[in-house]
Design a protein around this motif. Structure first.
Motif, short mmCIF file in Angstrom:
data_model
loop_
_atom_site.label_atom_id
_atom_site.label_comp_id
_atom_site.label_asym_id
_atom_site.label_seq_id
_atom_site.Cartn_x
_atom_site.Cartn_y
_atom_site.Cartn_z
N PHE A 85 0.86 -1.17 0.00
CA PHE A 85 0.00 0.00 0.00
C PHE A 85 0.90 1.22 0.00
CE2 PHE A 85 -2.86 -3.00 2.20
CZ PHE A 85 -3.99 -2.84 1.42
N ILE A 91 3.70 0.51 2.59
CA ILE A 91 3.53 -0.53 3.59
C ILE A 91 3.46 -1.85 2.86
CG2 ILE A 91 2.03 -1.45 5.38
CD1 ILE A 91 0.91 1.40 5.69
N ALA A 113 2.18 -5.03 2.87
CA ALA A 113 1.18 -5.78 3.65
C ALA A 113 1.32 -7.28 3.42
CB ALA A 113 -0.22 -5.32 3.28
N PRO A 139 -0.55 -12.02 14.02
CA PRO A 139 -0.83 -10.90 14.92
C PRO A 139 -1.51 -9.75 14.17
CG PRO A 139 1.51 -10.98 14.37
CD PRO A 139 0.88 -12.20 13.77
N ASN A 140 -1.93 -8.73 14.89
CA ASN A 140 -2.57 -7.57 14.27
C ASN A 140 -1.65 -6.97 13.22
OD1 ASN A 140 -3.78 -6.79 17.48
ND2 ASN A 140 -4.98 -7.56 15.81
N ALA A 187 -0.83 -8.31 10.42
CA ALA A 187 -0.01 -9.30 9.72
C ALA A 187 -0.34 -9.34 8.23
CB ALA A 187 -0.23 -10.68 10.33
N GLY A 188 -1.55 -8.96 7.89
CA GLY A 188 -1.95 -9.00 6.48
C GLY A 188 -3.05 -10.01 6.19
N LYS A 189 -3.64 -10.56 7.24
CA LYS A 189 -4.69 -11.57 7.04
C LYS A 189 -5.87 -11.01 6.26
CE LYS A 189 -5.30 -11.98 11.50
NZ LYS A 189 -4.34 -11.02 12.05
N THR A 190 -6.36 -9.85 6.73
CA THR A 190 -7.51 -9.25 6.07
C THR A 190 -7.17 -8.87 4.64
OG1 THR A 190 -8.33 -8.44 8.17
CG2 THR A 190 -9.14 -7.35 6.21
N THR A 191 -5.98 -8.33 4.45
CA THR A 191 -5.57 -7.94 3.10
C THR A 191 -5.58 -9.14 2.17
OG1 THR A 191 -4.16 -6.26 4.09
CG2 THR A 191 -3.74 -6.80 1.81
N GLU A 216 -14.40 -8.39 7.89
CA GLU A 216 -14.09 -7.90 9.23
C GLU A 216 -14.87 -6.60 9.43
OE1 GLU A 216 -9.75 -7.54 11.16
OE2 GLU A 216 -10.05 -6.30 9.43
N GLU A 233 -12.36 -13.12 11.08
CA GLU A 233 -12.67 -13.00 12.51
C GLU A 233 -14.16 -13.25 12.79
OE1 GLU A 233 -10.07 -12.18 14.44
OE2 GLU A 233 -8.70 -11.12 13.10
N1 LIG Z 1 -6.29 0.39 2.61
C1 LIG Z 1 -5.09 0.38 3.19
N2 LIG Z 1 -4.21 1.40 2.99
C2 LIG Z 1 -3.01 1.39 3.54
N3 LIG Z 1 -2.55 0.42 4.33
C3 LIG Z 1 -3.35 -0.61 4.59
C4 LIG Z 1 -4.66 -0.69 4.04
N4 LIG Z 1 -5.24 -1.84 4.46
C5 LIG Z 1 -4.33 -2.44 5.24
N5 LIG Z 1 -3.20 -1.72 5.32
C6 LIG Z 1 -1.97 -2.09 6.06
O1 LIG Z 1 -1.64 -3.41 5.72
C7 LIG Z 1 -1.18 -4.13 6.86
C8 LIG Z 1 -1.97 -5.39 7.05
O2 LIG Z 1 -3.28 -5.07 7.45
P1 LIG Z 1 -4.42 -6.15 7.64
O3 LIG Z 1 -5.68 -5.45 7.91
O4 LIG Z 1 -4.39 -7.07 6.49
O5 LIG Z 1 -3.94 -6.91 8.95
P2 LIG Z 1 -4.66 -8.08 9.76
O6 LIG Z 1 -3.73 -9.23 9.78
O7 LIG Z 1 -6.00 -8.35 9.23
O8 LIG Z 1 -4.76 -7.45 11.21
P3 LIG Z 1 -5.90 -7.63 12.33
O9 LIG Z 1 -5.61 -8.88 13.07
O10 LIG Z 1 -5.71 -6.44 13.21
O11 LIG Z 1 -7.21 -7.62 11.66
C9 LIG Z 1 -1.27 -3.16 8.02
O12 LIG Z 1 0.02 -2.65 8.25
C10 LIG Z 1 -2.18 -2.08 7.55
O13 LIG Z 1 -1.82 -0.85 8.10
#
Ligand SMILES: Nc1ncnc2c1ncn2[C@@H]1O[C@H](COP(=O)(O)OP(=O)(O)OP(=O)(O)O)[C@@H](O)[C@H]1O
Ligand SMILES: [Mg+2]
Lengths: 285, 323
Positions: B25, B35, B37, B56-57, B59-63, B100, B177
């Motif tokens: 990103f 970033i 991701a 962990p938070n 980590a990039g799971k949602t991405t 999520e 989640e």
């Molecule tokens: N739209 C976006 N623009 C910029 N950065 C993003 C965007 N979406 C996610 N990120 C970044 O990508 C990284 C991964 O985010 P993601 O939401 O995938 O984490 P996650 O594993 O789902 O975390 P969580 O357990 O908190 O849900 C983070 O550093 C976040 O800041």
């Protein structure tokens, strides 16, 4: 099919949010007002119209048609109002689809991003369109019943007004996709309205700000690249009736219907919708 | 040719095949900062399994899931779902997704919400009205079906989201989640629903940071940290790397014996007749057993100690952070 149901659901969202319902009620009140106020009578071959008992004077013009005159006045003020209030009622529909947590749901459905955006936009315009048509038919019927003149062109002009709104909404769609904010979309739409009327008369106003050929061409391109709302409203009003003021000023100026503003506006609105779609396609949510 | 066939057969087998996905990103209007991701993520998920994606938070799971659902565009890499490239509209008819922090239009009732999103899925009104009632019963919202969503609690919204994801009877379900904010009874119910789906041959892709939960229902897991896959496999595979054993003896070992064993192991704890030790290599277990036998200790049992996923997870992430 899916896009159609999204459009219908969008109309429903607009209704459930309350604003459309409010306009519907206001529309009904206006119709009732005219039903109570207007009455017509035929005397020696000429129609006279009274509003709350006072007669509409023909101002000594030949061929003065009071129904045409009234409906034109009504059309012109109502359509400008509907454009602005319509934006109020519907500007939130695209940002609400793009809200975090909601946009994921929409994007994960088997619809392309272009259908999502267009269905949402057409839904918004459909809601306003339904309101316009209802209102127009109501007014048309009131005048028809009261005066015996069923002025079909008023209905035609109302359909044209829906098209005008669709063009206007392209500005909202583009702003909404970029800013994802209802407030911004409304603001930009209003600024656009002001700006577009200034562009309309740019030769006498904006040109003098800076006597520079490049700047002038830039203003020209802006003018051609954006829909011309007030020009189109004027043209649609010409469908309803002659512009008395112009006729008084210049007897020759027979107000005809000019299709060109519609063609240009259609093209430029398509351009704005296309830009919105391209932007939407490229975004991560 | 046979190689190609093999390749396609493999694609057929895996319901979700992610290959070298990366996503960065860029943020900041003037000073661009990137970033990362996801970096070079490759994972395959087979039909009929519950796959847990842990991390962990941030980590990039949602991405990752958003990329699979074409909500986010990957920077590079590809993925196929059910043999079709991700992002094709057709494939989204066969997928269910619980995002999520999802938000539904608050002026709709639970039942209306399901109709609304079901219509977008391309399902008929007739089919939906009975399906919606059925699913609301499944997720325990039967009595709430005619209530406006704005009155819903977080856990109730989550249940509704699950029902929404199940509307089209999806072959693959992506859940981000799913038990977030749900009470313990509800969690158990959701786990049971997922197990039910697995027995019906559906594939479930589950994002979570609730390790115990994932441990209980997942067939395989991947651990993601800072966009990199650290480990993929069954829970047993992943945790058996820990090489921890519990040895029960007939008599208490003497201090010199303990010292000899201690020299061979990473850590050693004694609790009367039980030794708990972590080894560097598997071969060391035999050496230790030999020492014990030579010293005349009677060995009652040797058991690999299944370290909990949580221990493994925390260790893995820690060693990555400060190697
Ligand atoms: N739209 C976006 N623009 C910029 N950065 C993003 C965007 N979406 C996610 N990120 C970044 O990508 C990284 C991964 O985010 P993601 O939401 O995938 O984490 P996650 O594993 O789902 O975390 P969580 O357990 O908190 O849900 C983070 O550093 C976040 O800041
Ligand atoms: Mg997440």
């Amino acid at each position: 099919m899916k896009a159609l149901s999204l459009s219908l659901l969008t109309i429903r969202e607009a209704i459930l949010k309350g604003t459309l319902l409010f306009y519907f009620i206001v529309g009904n009140l206006i119709i009732l007002f005219f039903a109570a106020a207007v009455s017509g009578s035929m005397e020696s071959g000429t129609l006279t119209i009274t509003m709350f008992g006072s007669q509409l004077t023909p101002r000594g013009l030949e061929g003065f048609n009071p129904v045409e005159f009234l409906l034109r006045q009504l059309f012109q003020s109502a359509s400008s109002a509907i454009m602005l209030f319509g934006i109020f009622a519907t500007a939130g529909l695209i940002p609400s689809m793009l809200e975090k947590g909601t946009v994921e749901l929409y994007l994960s459905k088997p619809l392309s991003r272009s259908s999502l955006l267009l269905a949402r936009s057409f839904g918004a315009c459909g809601g306003i369109g339904a309101n316009i048509l209802y209102f127009a038919v109501g007014i048309w019927a009131v005048f028809g019943i009261k005066t015996g003149i069923w002025h079909g062109n008023f209905l035609l002009a109302s359909v044209v007004a829906i098209f005008i709104f669709l063009c206007y909404y392209s500005v909202v769609a583009l702003t909404a996709v970029i800013t994802r904010s209802t407030a911004f979309s409304i603001m930009i739409a209003f600024v656009f309205t002001l700006f577009s009327s200034a562009l309309e008369v740019r030769q006498t106003t904006l040109y003098v700000w800076w006597e520079n050929a490049f700047f002038h061409r830039f203003l020209d391109s802006l003018y051609y690249a954006t829909p011309r709302i007030s020009r189109m409203i004027d043209q649609a009003a010409n469908l309803v009736g002659k512009d008395i003021t112009t006729r008084v000023l210049a007897e020759q100026a027979s107000a005809g219907f000019d299709i060109l503003p519609f063609v240009y506006s259609f093209l430029s609105a398509s351009l704005l919708y296309a830009l919105a779609i391209v932007y939407f396609f490229r975004q991560d949510y | 040719m046979p190689i190609l066939f093999g390749y396609f057969a493999h694609l057929q087998m895996s319901t979700v095949a992610i290959s070298h996905l990366s996503k960065s990103f860029s943020s900041g209007l003037f000073r661009k900062s990137n970033i990362q991701a996801l970096s070079d993520v490759s994972i395959t998920v087979s039909k009929g399994e519950i796959f847990g994606l842990l991390g962990p938070n941030g980590a990039g799971k949602t991405t990752l899931v958003k990329i699979l659902l074409s909500v986010v565009h990957p920077t590079s890499g590809t993925a196929t779902i059910l043999g079709q490239p991700m992002g094709s509209t057709g494939i989204r008819e066969r997928i269910g997704y619980l995002p999520e922090n999802h938000r539904y239009p608050s002026f709709l009732t639970a039942h209306q919400t399901l109709l609304h999103f079901g219509r977008l899925q391309g399902l008929s009104k007739h089919f939906l009205s009975s399906k919606a009632s059925e699913l609301l019963r499944v997720v325990g919202l039967e009595e709430w079906s005619r209530v406006k969503i704005k009155k819903f609690s977080k856990g109730m919204l989550q249940r509704l989201g699950l029902a929404q994801a199940l509307l089209n009877d999806p072959e693959v379900l992506f859940l981000d989640e799913p038990t977030d904010g749900v009470d313990p009874v509800g969690r158990k119910e959701i786990r049971d629903i997922l197990k039910g789906l697995r027995s019906a041959g559906k594939t479930v892709f589950l994002n979570s940071h609730l390790l115990s939960e994932v441990e209980e229902i997942s067939d395989r897991v991947a651990i993601l940290n800072k966009g990199e896959v650290l480990s993929v496999g069954t829970i047993r595979d992943i945790t058996s790397h820990a090489l921890e054993y519990e040895i029960r003896l007939g008599i208490a070992p003497s201090e010199p014996v303990l010292q000899k064993i201690g020299a061979l192991s990473r850590s050693l704890e004694t609790n009367q007749l039980t030794l708990t030790l972590a080894l560097h290599a598997k071969e060391d277990l035999n050496k230790i057993l030999q020492i014990l036998l030579q010293e005349g200790m009677s060995i009652e049992s040797v058991m690999p100690r299944k370290s909990r996923l949580e221990d493994f997870f925390i260790n893995l992430i820690r060693t990555r952070e400060n190697p």
